[in-house]
Design an enzyme around this catalytic site. Structure first.
Site, mmCIF file in Angstrom:
data_model
loop_
_atom_site.group_PDB
_atom_site.id
_atom_site.type_symbol
_atom_site.label_atom_id
_atom_site.label_comp_id
_atom_site.label_asym_id
_atom_site.label_seq_id
_atom_site.Cartn_x
_atom_site.Cartn_y
_atom_site.Cartn_z
ATOM 1 N N TYR A 34 0.874 -1.181 0.000
ATOM 2 C CA TYR A 34 0.000 0.000 0.000
ATOM 3 C C TYR A 34 0.912 1.233 0.000
ATOM 4 O O TYR A 34 0.852 2.088 0.867
ATOM 5 C CB TYR A 34 -0.965 -0.002 1.193
ATOM 6 C CG TYR A 34 -2.251 0.740 0.885
ATOM 7 C CD1 TYR A 34 -3.189 0.196 0.009
ATOM 8 C CD2 TYR A 34 -2.505 1.996 1.421
ATOM 9 C CE1 TYR A 34 -4.344 0.876 -0.308
ATOM 10 C CE2 TYR A 34 -3.667 2.687 1.104
ATOM 11 C CZ TYR A 34 -4.580 2.118 0.248
ATOM 12 O OH TYR A 34 -5.729 2.805 -0.065
ATOM 13 N N HIS A 39 7.413 5.374 1.211
ATOM 14 C CA HIS A 39 8.074 4.213 0.606
ATOM 15 C C HIS A 39 8.842 4.636 -0.648
ATOM 16 O O HIS A 39 9.952 4.156 -0.904
ATOM 17 C CB HIS A 39 7.039 3.156 0.203
ATOM 18 C CG HIS A 39 6.199 2.633 1.324
ATOM 19 N ND1 HIS A 39 4.853 2.892 1.420
ATOM 20 C CD2 HIS A 39 6.501 1.853 2.387
ATOM 21 C CE1 HIS A 39 4.360 2.279 2.489
ATOM 22 N NE2 HIS A 39 5.333 1.651 3.106
ATOM 23 N N ASP A 152 9.632 4.741 11.612
ATOM 24 C CA ASP A 152 9.666 3.646 12.587
ATOM 25 C C ASP A 152 11.061 3.634 13.212
ATOM 26 O O ASP A 152 11.861 2.727 12.967
ATOM 27 C CB ASP A 152 9.373 2.324 11.888
ATOM 28 C CG ASP A 152 8.019 2.332 11.199
ATOM 29 O OD1 ASP A 152 7.021 2.011 11.851
ATOM 30 O OD2 ASP A 152 7.951 2.699 10.001
ATOM 31 N N GLN A 155 12.260 0.642 15.141
ATOM 32 C CA GLN A 155 12.525 -0.472 14.228
ATOM 33 C C GLN A 155 13.934 -0.363 13.637
ATOM 34 O O GLN A 155 14.655 -1.358 13.526
ATOM 35 C CB GLN A 155 11.469 -0.473 13.119
ATOM 36 C CG GLN A 155 11.696 -1.476 12.027
ATOM 37 C CD GLN A 155 10.491 -1.574 11.104
ATOM 38 O OE1 GLN A 155 9.525 -2.261 11.407
ATOM 39 N NE2 GLN A 155 10.532 -0.895 9.980
ATOM 40 N N ARG A 189 -1.626 3.313 7.082
ATOM 41 C CA ARG A 189 -2.800 3.276 7.972
ATOM 42 C C ARG A 189 -3.604 4.577 7.945
ATOM 43 O O ARG A 189 -4.720 4.603 8.472
ATOM 44 C CB ARG A 189 -2.366 2.957 9.407
ATOM 45 C CG ARG A 189 -1.871 1.525 9.574
ATOM 46 C CD ARG A 189 -1.588 1.175 11.019
ATOM 47 N NE ARG A 189 -1.421 -0.259 11.205
ATOM 48 C CZ ARG A 189 -0.240 -0.887 11.321
ATOM 49 N NH1 ARG A 189 0.893 -0.207 11.271
ATOM 50 N NH2 ARG A 189 -0.192 -2.196 11.485
HETATM 51 P P1 AMP Z 1 5.680 -0.382 6.138
HETATM 52 O O1 AMP Z 1 5.169 -0.738 4.795
HETATM 53 O O2 AMP Z 1 4.765 0.513 6.913
HETATM 54 O O3 AMP Z 1 6.160 -1.582 6.918
HETATM 55 O O4 AMP Z 1 6.974 0.505 5.898
HETATM 56 C C1 AMP Z 1 8.036 0.056 5.094
HETATM 57 C C2 AMP Z 1 9.183 1.000 5.242
HETATM 58 O O5 AMP Z 1 8.788 2.318 4.835
HETATM 59 C C3 AMP Z 1 9.670 1.124 6.693
HETATM 60 O O6 AMP Z 1 11.096 1.193 6.706
HETATM 61 C C4 AMP Z 1 9.045 2.424 7.132
HETATM 62 O O7 AMP Z 1 9.755 3.076 8.164
HETATM 63 C C5 AMP Z 1 9.107 3.236 5.854
HETATM 64 N N1 AMP Z 1 8.126 4.339 5.915
HETATM 65 C C6 AMP Z 1 6.797 4.238 6.174
HETATM 66 N N2 AMP Z 1 6.245 5.474 6.221
HETATM 67 C C7 AMP Z 1 7.242 6.352 5.994
HETATM 68 C C8 AMP Z 1 7.311 7.775 5.919
HETATM 69 N N3 AMP Z 1 6.241 8.553 6.108
HETATM 70 N N4 AMP Z 1 8.511 8.343 5.673
HETATM 71 C C9 AMP Z 1 9.626 7.579 5.509
HETATM 72 N N5 AMP Z 1 9.619 6.232 5.552
HETATM 73 C C10 AMP Z 1 8.450 5.622 5.797
#
Ligand code: AMP
Length: 292
Positions: A34, A39, A152, A155, A189
């Protein structure tokens, strides 16, 4: 763009491109799909720094708790593939749950201490699920560099600790948080939020900005005082339900003592928030690296 769905396919695809492009490096962006501009910023950085870029999209069941949003987590495979292509991704890995966990997994990776507070405390087992899936993905893709968002931040700290402790041969590249123009940190989300919830959710980035100004202007402000200001500011929003507000050292994630004067600290500071708006739990943070 190559789409791989099995372990054999992802290994073969990476191997094939490495052979075709001698001396190339592989950048890897693990996600749950998503995809949004947050990303995209990771994918673009990988494409800039490496000749080969791999994206994975996998909603990892073992990092969700029993009452979390695994079942309703948003998905959009065709939109994700389109954005990946625009961001210079060469290979997309889209494994099923059966491919990632073919039989009852008996091995889990657990990082101690860094995982204990913040999201680790409110989501028991979450980081064990994250480190286990990331280690498996690293073993399949064998990247030279892996890109993670500071959205994150805990993380990133946990994964860096795992990589150090287990001598994994990959460089972790932390990337800045991407926000909407009004300050809301991009998140898959955010799609759950009603208009009113989204409006009230702006209190997250606002309170972090306010905290940033306070630390700059009042070097004697203590961790407890700043925490209090942030909590009161968030609570002014009627539907905001605070999970945690934490001011910690980064990357150890150790909480600052209440009386510590933040402006006088000689360590990196992370102010991290997790707040529920209706059924949606959002996180945001401010990372303040120590400057000599
Ligand atoms: P997720 O799909 O939410 O597991 O996120 C995948 C990667 O994208 C993780 O390393 C997140 O920290 C990064 N990510 C998600 N949202 C953001 C954002 N707003 N800015 C920078 N990186 C992001």
């Amino acid at each position: 763009m190559i789409v791989a769905r099995t372990v054999e396919e992802i290994r073969a695809a990476v191997q094939q491109l490495r052979t075709n492009r001698p001396n190339s490096t592989v950048g890897f962006v693990p996600t749950m799909g998503y995809l949004h501009e947050g990303h995209a910023s990771l994918m673009r950085k990988s494409a800039e720094q490496n000749e080969i870029s791999v994206l994975s999209i996998f909603v990892n069941p073992i990092q969700f708790g029993p009452n979390e949003d695994l079942e309703r987590y948003p998905r959009n495979e065709s939109g994700d593939l389109q954005l990946a292509g625009q961001c210079g991704i060469d290979i997309v890995f889209l494994p099923s749950v059966e491919v990632m966990y073919p039989q009852a997994t008996k091995t889990k990776i657990r990082v101690a201490e860094v995982t204990e507070g913040l999201c680790g405390a409110s989501r028991p087992g979450h980081f064990d699920g994250v480190t286990t899936v990331v280690a498996k993905l690293f073993n399949m893709v064998k990247p030279d560099r892996a890109y993670f968002g500071l959205k994150d931040a805990q993380q990133v700290a946990v994964i860096q600790q795992m990589v150090n402790d287990l001598n994994m041969d990959v460089q972790i590249i932390p990337c800045p948080i991407v926000r909407e123009t009004d300050g809301l940190a991009l998140s898959s989300r955010n799609v759950y939020l009603s208009d009113e919830e989204r409006r009230q959710a702006l209190v997250l980035s606002e309170s972090l900005q306010m905290a940033h100004s306070l630390i700059r202007e009042q070097s004697t402000i203590t961790a407890a005082e700043l925490n209090d200001v942030i909590v009161k500011h968030i609570q002014a929003m009627p539907i905001a339900d605070i999970d945690y507000v934490e001011i910690v050292q980064y990357p150890s994630m150790e909480r600052f003592a209440a009386s510590v004067k933040l402006g006088e600290q000689k360590s990196d500071i992370l102010i991290a928030l997790a707040v529920r708006f209706g059924n949606t739990r959002l996180i945001d943070n401010l990372y303040l690296p120590y400057q000599l």
